[in-house]
Enzyme design. Structure first.
Site, PDB file in Angstrom:
ATOM      1  N   GLY A 219       0.813  -1.195   0.000  1.00  0.00           N
ATOM      2  CA  GLY A 219       0.000   0.000   0.000  1.00  0.00           C
ATOM      3  C   GLY A 219       0.852   1.253   0.000  1.00  0.00           C
ATOM      4  O   GLY A 219       2.028   1.236  -0.356  1.00  0.00           O
ATOM      5  N   GLY A 221       2.513   4.458   2.157  1.00  0.00           N
ATOM      6  CA  GLY A 221       2.996   4.677   3.510  1.00  0.00           C
ATOM      7  C   GLY A 221       4.509   4.695   3.567  1.00  0.00           C
ATOM      8  O   GLY A 221       5.211   4.460   2.578  1.00  0.00           O
ATOM      9  N   GLU A 242      -3.615  -3.549  -4.647  1.00  0.00           N
ATOM     10  CA  GLU A 242      -4.875  -2.807  -4.510  1.00  0.00           C
ATOM     11  C   GLU A 242      -4.686  -1.372  -4.972  1.00  0.00           C
ATOM     12  O   GLU A 242      -5.428  -0.856  -5.784  1.00  0.00           O
ATOM     13  CB  GLU A 242      -5.342  -2.856  -3.058  1.00  0.00           C
TER      14      GLU A 242
END
Length: 437
Positions: A219, A221, A242
């Site tokens: 993801g 971050g 994703e």
């Protein structure tokens, strides 16, 4: 003039005209993330005094979320599967409702459980055949077009045209009830600083676990960014994820990411939505390297597992010594949502030589509290069960919990906890064990 051009012209109107169709008691689904059409939701808010009990169902919001303000309570009620900074307050103060949801199952939810009267989203201008593209957010838009009563769109000239499987992430103008033309920047999320020593230590440890030819999911971050800095010597990495962000572009440009070794979608970067800077949005525009797909494909563990060496990297806010992961709440207070965490952990666990990974700094609040705890506080929602956890990585090392007993798991996790808290964790776990016998 082509037939679709006539339809488009006849159905083009102002935002206020477009949202007049919404009635009290109906449900409006909004586009996800950068595709949420602020022009339409703001217009709906302007009608709030004449509306009662309208539900606004959504994923992550990154705009100002006007509809989440206290003045709209009772008129517009937020339903969210993933809280952002601007929607969180409405949920925590009971002006909205949280919906637990795996991303992989959104399509089933929209099909079988949640009646959507209107779908508001952002699309590109139509092509020469009359098709608009869902752009940066294929995710549940691809699914919602089949399950919504009516579709109202903001047509944004700056929305990038993204590639998919045929016309999967496109919609014909004849399927759309109203068009509102805008020319506005797509909502951005800036690049994230990953330069602190703790993050770099975690990133380096995970990078060492990624083999040549692996397929990665990660993801946004600090930790995902840090990992990428240590992958420049790797070969033929693939992406099935994703969210796709700016941080991966350098590895594509350097030839590290090729997707050549994937078993499915060979040579393609598969993603559900794209989130980042204006530079990223320009990069993906008409870029056939990308394949934007719905959540029931990108996040389906059975699909994920078809690639070998899947490395799924996900974060946690808290972890107990049995391996129970909290990724979406702070105590009993909802903070975000599970997103695709468990989808990808399970997909990686069934992948040949796959590595499901949970990554987290060992402490929070400037080192004052341990993120690893003996047992989760009562009422804390578990995002990923202890049965689903394999690798856990902190700045003090990486341990594999798979196949280990409850006692052994505790020993392993204490070994990668911050040294200042290890004695306390041992004592707390001993006390917990007494309650089991």
């Amino acid at each position: 003039m082509k037939e679709w051009e006539k339809i488009y012209k006849e159905r083009t109107m102002t935002a206020d005209e477009a949202v007049k169709r919404v009635k009290s008691g109906q449900r409006v689904l909004t586009g996800h993330n950068s595709s949420e059409p602020k022009v339409l939701t703001d217009a709906l808010c302007r009608r709030y005094e004449e509306l009662e009990g309208v539900y606004l169902w959504q994923g992550l919001n990154i705009t100002d979320a006007e509809y989440a303000k206290p003045k709209y309570a009772g008129h517009i009620t937020l339903e969210s599967i993933f809280l952002g900074p601007n929607s969180r307050d409405a949920i925590l103060n009971q002006r909205g409702e949280f919906v637990p949801m795996h991303v992989s199952l959104i399509d089933r939810c929209l099909r079988d459980e949640v009646k959507v009267d209107y779908f508001f989203t952002t699309v590109t201008p139509p092509d020469e055949d009359g098709y608009c593209c869902f752009g940066v957010s294929g995710d549940y838009a691809i699914e919602a077009k089949d399950y919504s009563g009516a579709i109202v769109v903001a047509v944004n000239k700056r929305m990038p045209w993204t590639c998919s499987e045929g016309r999967l992430n496109q919609i014909h103008v004849s399927e759309i009830e109203a068009f509102v033309e805008i020319d506005e920047p797509i909502a951005e999320i800036g690049k994230i600083d990953d330069s602190d020593p703790v993050t770099e230590s975690i990133g380096r440890a995970i990078a060492d676990m990624i083999e040549d030819g692996a397929t990665m999911q990660m993801g946004q971050g600090k930790v995902p960014n840090a990992i990428l800095k240590f992958l420049t010597h790797k070969k033929d990495l693939g992406i099935h994820t994703e969210v796709f962000s700016d941080n991966l572009i350098p590895l594509i440009e350097e030839g590290v990411i090729t997707g050549r070794m994937k078993n499915i979608d060979v040579g393609k970067i598969v993603t559900m939505f794209i989130q980042g800077t204006a530079e990223l949005y320009r990069y993906v525009d008409h870029n056939s390297l990308f394949k934007v797909m719905p959540g029931h494909y990108t996040n389906n563990p059975a699909v994920i597992a078809q690639n070998d060496k899947v490395v799924a990297i996900n974060s946690a806010l808290q972890l107990d010594l049995m391996g129970q992961v909290v990724a979406e709440a702070q105590g009993t207070k909802q903070f975000s949502g599970i997103g695709g965490q468990l989808d990808f952990l399970r997909g990686a666990s069934y992948s040949k030589d796959g590595k499901p990974i949970i990554a987290l700094p060992s402490t929070a609040k400037g080192g004052k509290i341990s993120r690893i705890v003996p047992i989760l506080p009562e009422g804390t929602p578990v995002s990923s069960t202890r049965n689903d956890i394999f690798w856990v990585v902190t700045e003090f090392g990486a341990v594999n919990l798979f196949g280990r007993s409850v006692v052994k798991r505790a020993e392993l996790l204490i070994s990668i906890a911050h040294p200042d808290f290890r004695k306390q964790l041992e004592k707390g776990f001993d006390e917990y064990l007494k309650t089991m016998h």
